[in-house]
Design an enzyme around this catalytic site. Structure first.
Site, mmCIF file in Angstrom:
data_model
loop_
_atom_site.group_PDB
_atom_site.id
_atom_site.type_symbol
_atom_site.label_atom_id
_atom_site.label_comp_id
_atom_site.label_asym_id
_atom_site.label_seq_id
_atom_site.Cartn_x
_atom_site.Cartn_y
_atom_site.Cartn_z
ATOM 1 C CB SER A 147 100.152 32.298 69.241
ATOM 2 O OG SER A 147 98.801 32.023 69.482
ATOM 3 C CG ASP A 237 99.065 24.649 67.929
ATOM 4 O OD1 ASP A 237 97.924 25.139 67.992
ATOM 5 O OD2 ASP A 237 100.093 25.337 68.032
ATOM 6 C CG HIS A 267 99.242 27.201 70.821
ATOM 7 N ND1 HIS A 267 99.333 27.559 69.497
ATOM 8 C CD2 HIS A 267 99.094 28.356 71.520
ATOM 9 C CE1 HIS A 267 99.232 28.868 69.393
ATOM 10 N NE2 HIS A 267 99.103 29.380 70.610
#
Length: 295
Positions: A147, A237, A267
């Site tokens: 991320s 995601d 995610h």
């Protein structure tokens, strides 16, 4: 319209919830050595790091930048994941506790990530030798992260390229943030996710700087010369389309790219290895890819 900036109390509550959720997952595997220290800098605060060392002779070094939207997370909350990487790959893992927004906005996290890479290039061997350990000859150095940490990893790899440093053997990008465009179709189709992401951008980076390549790596002029890349996404995601765009730009620039999709997962799901078989399968694929860089 800019999203409402979270209050200090809301940020503190979100951080506390993040800590609790990660703690509930339990500890990671035992390793040969865990070593905490700080990287000193003359012109900025030191960077706290943690070496996770699986064996007395690790076969490579993974510098890992954790996720959390540049606002949450730490080397403590991601210790479990770092240990899993080390145990499964045979790599030593250097977890970097980069500065968090909003207390330390962009580009503080980028500079901390860069400082960690420069330190590792010059000092990783000696630090391990002081612990009576040694990296195998020809060991690969990889930058990686999930991320926001994936964002920092690829920014750091590009900075190394621009500085003429050819030490980075690969980049491991796990559902990375690569763009700052609030009007991407994927964002507009998921208003709640879009609002959350824009809140994180609001805390991390002022609007007038979000076009910079160190903030949004998809906007870099060229991605040529970056190291071989493994891109891991989760099926559900919000960041998948920008990650795909980034992979396509890497491939167009001649960078070898391998991709893996964690099916059925959202995610952040990699942290749930041990409870999600798809996350464990992804970890094994990443470990195998890391080992291949030293072959």
């Amino acid at each position: 319209m800019a999203p409402t900036r979270p209050s200090d109390d809301e940020i503190a509550a979100a951080r506390a919830d993040n800590v609790a959720r990660k703690a509930a997952l339990g500890p990671g595997p035992d390793l040969a050595e865990t070593h905490m220290f700080t990287i000193p800098r003359a012109d900025a605060p030191p960077v706290e790091v943690r070496f996770l060392i699986p064996t007395p002779e690790p076969i490579g070094l993974l510098i890992y930048f954790h996720g959390g939207g540049w606002v949450m997370g730490s080397i403590d909350t991601f210790d479990r994941l770092g240990r899993a990487f080390a145990a499964r790959s045979g790599f030593a893992v250097l977890m970097v506790d980069y500065a968090k927004a909003p207390e330390y906005p962009y580009p503080a996290a980028v500079e901390d990530a860069w400082a960690a890479l420069l330190w590792a290039i010059d000092n990783a061997d000696a630090e391990l030798a002081a612990l009576d350990m040694t990296l195998v000859p020809g060991w690969p150095l990889v930058v990686g992260g999930d991320s926001a940490g994936g964002n920092l990893a690829t920014v750091t790899a590009r900075r190394a390229r621009d500085a003429g440093l050819h030490h980075v053997s690969g980049q491991l990008l796990i559902y990375p943030v690569t763009d700052s465009d609030p009007d991407r179709a994927a964002y507009l189709a998921a208003p709640e996710g879009r609002d959350h992401l824009l809140q994180l951008w609001e805390l991390y980076c002022p609007p007038e700087r979000r076009h910079e390549a160190d903030a949004a790596p998809l906007r870099a002029e060229s991605l040529a010369g970056l190291p071989p890349t493994l891109l891991v996404n989760a099926e559900h995601d919000l960041l998948n389309d920008e990650a795909a765009d980034y992979a396509e730009r890497l491939e167009s620039a001649g960078v070898p790219v391998e991709r893996h999709l964690m099916r059925g997962l959202p995610h952040g799901a990699l942290s749930y290895w041990g409870t999600e078989p798809e996350a464990d399968r992804a970890l094994d694929i990443m470990a195998e890819w890391l080992r291949s860089l030293g072959a």
